[in-house]
Design a protein around this motif. Structure first.
Motif, mmCIF file in Angstrom:
data_model
loop_
_atom_site.group_PDB
_atom_site.id
_atom_site.type_symbol
_atom_site.label_atom_id
_atom_site.label_comp_id
_atom_site.label_asym_id
_atom_site.label_seq_id
_atom_site.Cartn_x
_atom_site.Cartn_y
_atom_site.Cartn_z
ATOM 1 N N PHE A 96 5.094 -5.485 14.238
ATOM 2 C CA PHE A 96 4.060 -5.330 13.221
ATOM 3 C C PHE A 96 2.694 -5.476 13.908
ATOM 4 O O PHE A 96 2.581 -6.031 15.001
ATOM 5 N N THR A 142 -0.974 -6.596 3.909
ATOM 6 C CA THR A 142 0.471 -6.646 4.095
ATOM 7 C C THR A 142 0.904 -5.565 5.066
ATOM 8 O O THR A 142 0.409 -4.444 5.016
ATOM 9 N N ARG A 143 1.822 -5.919 5.964
ATOM 10 C CA ARG A 143 2.407 -4.970 6.880
ATOM 11 C C ARG A 143 3.928 -5.126 6.831
ATOM 12 O O ARG A 143 4.452 -6.182 6.450
ATOM 13 N N TYR A 144 4.655 -4.064 7.234
ATOM 14 C CA TYR A 144 6.115 -4.111 7.305
ATOM 15 C C TYR A 144 6.547 -3.788 8.731
ATOM 16 O O TYR A 144 5.956 -2.914 9.393
ATOM 17 N N THR A 145 7.565 -4.503 9.213
ATOM 18 C CA THR A 145 8.019 -4.308 10.592
ATOM 19 C C THR A 145 8.776 -2.989 10.724
ATOM 20 O O THR A 145 9.419 -2.515 9.791
ATOM 21 N N ALA A 158 11.835 -11.591 4.466
ATOM 22 C CA ALA A 158 12.824 -10.530 4.672
ATOM 23 C C ALA A 158 14.057 -10.868 3.842
ATOM 24 O O ALA A 158 14.406 -12.053 3.699
ATOM 25 N N ASN A 168 11.759 -3.885 8.355
ATOM 26 C CA ASN A 168 11.233 -3.953 6.982
ATOM 27 C C ASN A 168 10.961 -5.370 6.506
ATOM 28 O O ASN A 168 11.000 -5.653 5.304
ATOM 29 N N ALA A 169 10.707 -6.292 7.447
ATOM 30 C CA ALA A 169 10.237 -7.617 7.052
ATOM 31 C C ALA A 169 8.786 -7.503 6.608
ATOM 32 O O ALA A 169 7.985 -6.792 7.223
ATOM 33 N N ARG A 170 8.446 -8.195 5.529
ATOM 34 C CA ARG A 170 7.079 -8.137 5.004
ATOM 35 C C ARG A 170 6.242 -9.248 5.624
ATOM 36 O O ARG A 170 6.618 -10.422 5.568
ATOM 37 N N VAL A 171 5.091 -8.870 6.206
ATOM 38 C CA VAL A 171 4.180 -9.821 6.838
ATOM 39 C C VAL A 171 2.867 -9.770 6.079
ATOM 40 O O VAL A 171 2.239 -8.707 5.964
ATOM 41 N N THR A 172 2.426 -10.913 5.548
ATOM 42 C CA THR A 172 1.226 -10.959 4.710
ATOM 43 C C THR A 172 0.191 -11.874 5.332
ATOM 44 O O THR A 172 0.502 -13.017 5.706
ATOM 45 N N PHE A 219 5.935 -14.618 6.361
ATOM 46 C CA PHE A 219 6.975 -13.664 6.751
ATOM 47 C C PHE A 219 8.119 -13.752 5.747
ATOM 48 O O PHE A 219 8.649 -14.834 5.481
#
Length: 763
Positions: free
Chosen positions: A58, A49-52, A73, A38-42, A71
């Motif tokens: 991701f 935006t994606r979440y791990t 989290a 659930n780390a946010r990657v933008t 990144f």
């Protein structure tokens, strides 16, 4: 025309393929290498935006290069990286945000938990905290921790007490357990020395306050857990540094780090030398530290730790009140004439293995060996000692359900066998022509084999989504075998002795009353066994009536986040009730014996807060306030006909208040902090007190990036800006002999300066 349109379409399609491509990666913990879910990657270019997932993966299906990703989290530092071209897969390593205290997972707890959810008082010293002071002495950083006080006589004369436990120890730290990377630093008889560890080699320090027997065994005061840097992010770097300070104090250090694939290696060398503020205060220490780790394909981790220290430090000793006020630079007369000092060579080594039987079942096992060869000329004798320790510690963690409640179970054992040889000799310094010690005839010689076994277990259960339970127990046995090798005298101390087995339970509840805000309550039992010197009577015989010191700790507290997690606060109220109180009775010049002298109550309040905010781009502000208020008294204490019941326990300031600020603007960082300490009782009779004092300290640091692989940092600081005259440590219950005044006081350093330079090169 159709051909031109077709060629144009193909060109645009090809351009789009070249610059809008798929990008995949994995987000990992930089310390453990574990995936972060659930780390946010933008994508900062497009805003996508994606979440791990649970494996840290991701994927962006359409991106344009160059690609800029951010990144984020919970509990980790925000990280941004630019990518020039597509890679098959990219690993991103995030560093824990140690300053966001509530999100930190405590590594030394039997069952890892966030600090906010633990029903106990646990303080953290991060690597950033260690950078706020000069880098000459590790333990000075402990004086910023609520409930902890370090009596600092010199670089090598430090005594730590937690919540007043250990304050009446004469010259060393006891009743506290300590570990480095899970390897015990406390001896089998309970003594501890942390002065010779380099603060720059540590990644964090976790301090459990009060009895924590279900986790660490004997240690009535608490436990100190130190961790070296463990990094899974690939790197090769060399660092060199030099620092210089007042009293001709200088430190040279070098560090090498190598991380590639599954292997991480780190080595550190440091040498600290000083003439000292006082006479007979010269200090010279060389330390080598090394650690290595290997992560196999199944996620199991091997680690190795080694430390070597060679020390020679002269001892100015304590002063009477007149010399303390009028001539604090001088040494005690007899210690100066004898040129008294301590010297030792010490080795610590250990191997640990972390094995994952499954996602829910893990084990960590360590074996360790410690060796110390010491020699200490003192005015009253010369001490020659050798200590060898070998032991093992194993811990199993199992995640399951108990009565349909999500639970974690931890259980294990720790054992140590210690071989101790000690001899004393006459010190004929008065017969020497020069100012030095001179070894004479042997006065005593003995061997001791000491061993202990701790068996522990802990259960954590989620009773509801808001209420969590911790329960644990520890079983301890301690025994020793003493052999008297000195046959000239008429006293034979040889014998086999053991203390009664001790069962120590612990229970705690943590309740999240509001989001990010927890109340907790706990009760725990602790104990400390007497050391070798405490077990001997004035006649040199074993005191078989001496009992283990025990105590119950009752505690309630609050831990909470405010202002969108920018502010963290913690409040603890505790009462430690000690029975069979072990006290050091003075029977001669620098000679003490242990007696069980009654009961004591250690009641106190601790408060800490930390605030951090980004005021603008590149401009960060951090504020902290740590404090404690102590009400430590003898409940019932009668010794040699004197009744001290109701008196204040000596050796502990009645309060500590420490506000501080850290301001960072781009490459410049400024730290300003104040330490205010209350008065301390000098003896059990409360016949006198030290004066309260305040220490104002400043440190500035400036970092330069000279290239992609080369970094340079400068620092400068002032300690005790106000030039306060204060007692940094006292010898409790000091007695004057031959008509002389008692020597209670160790003067603190006056205003002093330091500065340094550090060069880091990435290979």
């Amino acid at each position: 025309m159709k051909h031109f349109l077709l060629l144009g379409f193909l060109w645009l399609f090809g351009w789009n393929l070249a610059f809008t491509q798929e990008f995949r990666g994995k987000v990992l913990d930089a310390t453990t290498g574990n995936p972060i879910e659930n780390a946010r990657v933008t994508d900062l270019n497009s805003g996508q935006t994606r979440y791990t997932d649970r494996y840290g993966n991701f994927r962006f299906q359409q991106v344009s290069f160059p690609l800029m990703l951010e990144f984020m989290a919970p509990g980790y530092q925000v990280y941004t990286e630019s990518f020039e071209a597509e890679k098959e897969r990219t690993d991103i390593f995030l560093q824990k945000n140690i300053d966001q205290l509530s999100e930190v997972v405590v590594r030394s707890s039997n069952i890892p938990e966030q600090i906010r959810e633990i029903p106990a008082s646990v303080s953290l010293i991060s690597d950033n905290d260690l950078k706020r002071t000069d880098n000459f002495n590790l333990v000075q950083n402990f004086n910023y921790v609520p409930g902890v006080f370090v009596s600092q006589g010199a670089l090598n004369t430090n005594k730590i007490n937690i919540r007043g436990i250990g304050a009446r120890s004469q010259y060393s730290t006891n009743r506290i357990k300590a570990y480095i990377n899970g390897i015990p630093l406390t001896t089998a008889e309970g003594e501890l020395t942390l002065d010779d560890l380099d603060p720059e080699y540590l990644e964090r320090i976790e301090i459990f306050k009060g009895p924590v027997s279900s986790t660490f065994g004997a240690g009535l005061g608490g436990a100190i857990n130190l961790y070296t840097n463990r990094n899974r992010k690939e790197q090769k770097s060399i660092t060199g540094a030099f620092s210089y300070g007042s009293f001709n104090t200088r430190k040279t250090s070098a560090n090498f780090s190598f991380v590639k694939d599954s292997l991480d290696i780190s080595m550190n060398y440091n040498n600290v030398q000083s003439d000292g503020y006082r006479q007979n205060g010269a200090y010279d220490r060389v330390s080598l530290l090394g650690s290595a780790g290997f992560l196999d394909k199944k996620g199991n981790y091997w680690s190795f730790f080694y430390s070597y220290t060679s020390l020679k430090a002269f001892i100015p000793s304590s002063l009477n009140v007149t010399d303390f006020r009028e001539n604090p630079e001088k040494a005690a007369f007899t210690w100066y004439q004898a040129a008294g000092y301590e010297s030792y060579a010490k080795n610590i080594m250990g191997i640990s293995y972390e094995h994952n039987f499954s996602d829910n079942f893990q084990n960590q096992t360590s074996v360790f060996y410690n060796f110390r060869d010491g020699y200490e000329p003192r005015p009253f004798d010369i001490l020659d000692e050798d200590r060898n320790s070998i032991g093992a510690r194993t811990k199993f963690n199992f995640v399951t359900e108990i009565f349909e409640l999500p639970s974690s179970l931890s259980f294990g054992a720790e054992t140590m066998y210690e071989f101790y040889e000690v001899a004393t000799y006459e010190n004929l310094y008065e017969e020497a022509e020069a100012r030095r010690s001179l070894q004479g005839d042997r006065l005593s010689a003995s061997d001791q084999l000491r061993n202990y076994i701790n068996i522990f277990a802990q259960l954590n259960s989620e009773l509801t989504s808001k209420l969590k339970l911790e329960a644990g127990i520890n079983f301890n046995t301690t025994s020793y075998d003493l052999e008297d090798n000195f046959e000239i005298d008429e006293v034979n101390q040889s014998g086999n002795y053991s203390f009664e087995a001790v069962f120590s339970p612990r229970v705690g509840l943590s309740y999240e009353a509001f989001e990010g805000k927890n109340f907790y309550a706990s009760a725990s039992h602790g104990f400390s066994t007497p050391g070798l010197a405490e077990t001997l009577t004035p006649e040199g015989l074993i005191n078989t009536e001496l009992k283990t010191e025990t105590g119950w700790n009752y505690e309630v507290g609050f831990k909470g986040n405010w202002l969108r997690n920018r502010l963290y606060t913690e409040l603890n109220l505790y009462s430690i009730q000690i029975r069979n109180l072990l006290v050091a009775r003075r029977v001669g010049q620098d000679q003490y014996v242990g007696v069980n002298a009654g009961k004591a109550d250690h009641n106190g309040i601790e408060f800490s807060s930390a605030y951090q905010s980004q005021l603008s781009d590149g401009f960060d502000l951090k504020l902290f306030l740590n404090s404690n208020f102590n009400f430590f008294t003898f409940d019932r204490f009668v010794d040699l006909g004197e009744n001290y019941s109701g008196n204040t326990i000596p050796g502990v300031p009645e309060y500590m208040i420490s506000p501080g600020a850290e301001i960072s603007y781009k490459e410049l960082t400024a730290n300003l902090n104040l330490q205010a300490f209350g008065e301390m009782a000098l003896d059990d009779a409360n016949s006198g007190y030290t004066e309260p004092y305040h220490l104002l300290n400043l440190k500035l640091a400036y970092a330069l990036q000279l290239g992609s692989n080369l970094g340079l940092q400068f620092n400068f600081g002032i300690n005790n800006i106000l030039d306060e005259n204060y007692a940094a440590s006292i010898v409790t219950n000091a007695v004057g002999f031959g008509g002389s005044a008692p020597r209670y006081y160790y003067p603190g350093n006056p205003r002093n300066f330091f500065g340094g330079v550090r060069l880091n090169f990435n290979l």
